[in-house]
Design an enzyme around this catalytic site. Sequence first.
Site, mmCIF file in Angstrom:
data_model
loop_
_atom_site.group_PDB
_atom_site.id
_atom_site.type_symbol
_atom_site.label_atom_id
_atom_site.label_comp_id
_atom_site.label_asym_id
_atom_site.label_seq_id
_atom_site.Cartn_x
_atom_site.Cartn_y
_atom_site.Cartn_z
ATOM 1 C CE LYS A 111 36.888 42.975 41.380
ATOM 2 N NZ LYS A 111 35.587 42.567 40.841
ATOM 3 C CD GLU A 131 31.229 38.496 45.945
ATOM 4 O OE1 GLU A 131 30.433 38.938 47.048
ATOM 5 O OE2 GLU A 131 31.280 39.373 44.982
ATOM 6 C CB SER A 153 40.713 46.188 35.912
ATOM 7 O OG SER A 153 41.314 44.574 35.781
#
Lengths: 404, 271
Positions: free
Chosen positions: A96, A118, A384
């Site tokens: 991210k 969010e 990830s």
Amino acid sequence: MSTDTSLRQGPDASGFFGRFGGRFVAETLMPLILELQDEYERAKQDPAFHAELETLRKDYVGRQTPLYLAERLTEALGGAKIYLKREDLNHTGAHKINNCLGQILLAKRMGKKRIIAETGAGMHGVATATVAARFGMECVIYMGSTDIHRQQPNVQRMKLLGATVIPVTSGTGTLKDAMNEALRDWVTNVDDTFYIIGTVAGPHPYPALVRDFQAVIGEETREQMLEKEGRLPDTLLACIGGGSNAMGLFHPFLDDTSVKMIGVEAGGEGLDKRHAASLKGGEPGVLHGNRTFLLQSDDGQIQDAHSISAGLDYPGIGPEHAWLHDINRVEYVAVTDDEALEGFKALCKLEGIIPALESAHAIAYVQKLAPTLPKDHIIVINLSGRGDKDMATVTEHLAAELAE
Amino acid sequence: MTTNSRMQRRFAALKDENRAALVTFTTAGDPNYEHSLNTLLGLPGAGADVIELGMPFTDPMADGAAIQLGSQRALANGQNMVKTLQMVRELRKQDQDTPLVLMGYYNPIYRYGVDTFLKEAADAGVDGLIVVDLPPEHDDELCVPAAAVGIHFIRLATPTTDAKRLPGVLANTSGFLYYVSSTGVTGAAAPTPEKVQREVEVIRAHTDIPIGVGFGIRTPEQAARIAQFADGVVVGSALVDCIAGAQTPEAGTAAVLSLVSELSSAIRTAR
Ligand SMILES: Cc1ncc(COP(=O)(O)O)c(C=O)c1O
């Protein structure tokens, strides 16, 4: 490959990938997303922007991340050779941050002082709070109340980093509801606020710019694979929530016809029960600024997604994935909560790596896929994120086993 | 687009009377089909000049708490697009003069099928549409097809709609222009009337179509002040709150209609 057949050209000027994408937002937000688009175009041309991003990636995030040969997993499955792209080793523990860094640099260029986002699993929230702290900006994170409960460690991290975490109770209190609330904040605070969307969804230009900032994953993978194996991989595998880690890995390979790509959606309790597989179980519709596949009723009401992993618990998928699905360039499959837990355990025991429950979906699929493929077939899985945040969920589900 | 629609006739008549239109918003099916139909049928008599009827949606991104909850009540009680269109038909059995605008988000219309929806809406007696998440950039989706069947596409202009965007916003807008007086979601506090008046005057220099003003108008006093300069005054969250706060659905209908009467009298004496 000649440019007019390249699959890497999208979106068009209106933000469409085929019939998907677009800018379906309220008039209040239109000037903002047009301004963002202009600024992004300028930043792309600006060497100073790229230089700053590059330095931060290297010295702050710790890139490049390793491409790791998972020998014991490969051996245990007895088929294809499996590499892991270690996005779990990034600062903040997931892919991210790649996107957050790019977007906060845009926010800085645009003179914005307040950041909103969010979050589902909390990884995007943590990454956003991190870059906001690093650049001295105010930060407000919207998080569904269900997710706040199941991702407590990340809530504490965001608070430590100086962010305000606002619980969202509407709907099922998960990611889609948090996104509604962030959009409501944005239409209210249009002047000073930058919205860092966490995945390749939302109105144009977000799907394109998030993809571009995540494409570093695939670019590095290509380079590292050529170095290690002297050739391109045969199959790429990644889990899909909104689809940003998958798009980051896939996009640089879209024109390499020999490379097969598989996106793994969250099958929840099974596709005939509650799940979060928008492509396997949804229909085209319009939500959160773009047209894409959505879990919805015959009346066009959005249905609540379900996944054991908060980061995949979203009833939509990025529009570029919907298009890649339409044209059959990428295959999309789903694995269940139970299968993801098996994948989670396998990676812990075989490789000494605790994966995020999101990433565990991709591991679960390789457990099915690798044994069917020859030993010279090379698979790259995008790992990830790391699983520290998931200890509570996993402990709950595996209580009996862990007590032994 | 027809030049003598029910909407145009209504605004022309009010102009002759030198007063603004009272535009009411309630959500179809809130709190349930039967009582929201009773409310709808009572609105023209109570003084609503133009009726906005919300098509409930699970994810009303531009709405504040009041209208979100109204949508949820309606959906929980089984409201859907078929029933919403049926309510319009019921209204038209007894009222041929009050323009009705369906307001909501694009997905339920998209899923219903744009062509089917427009045909059924036109047949039912719908006069206009407000679809929050369809900016002028997406006029091909619904705005242009709606005009082709004689349904007005009413667009929102906001404080962020600058001089560069205004012509695009006005281009395919008809019926009236809805000026959203504040950035933010429905139900938020209204800015000062002086500020809104200045902004409306800027827009008026660019268009002849009537301008309705909404967002944050709750009381007869506020409505009267806006009615001094606007062609229409939109009241929504305050009416939806009447339903939320009522002990029984019957009391909710009565409370809505009573507030509409008060708003209407205030607007009639505003200028
Ligand atoms: C570790 C991890 N992987 C994957 C995802 C899913 O997002 P995306 O599909 O955008 O990569 C998340 C989202 O929170 C995440 O935290």
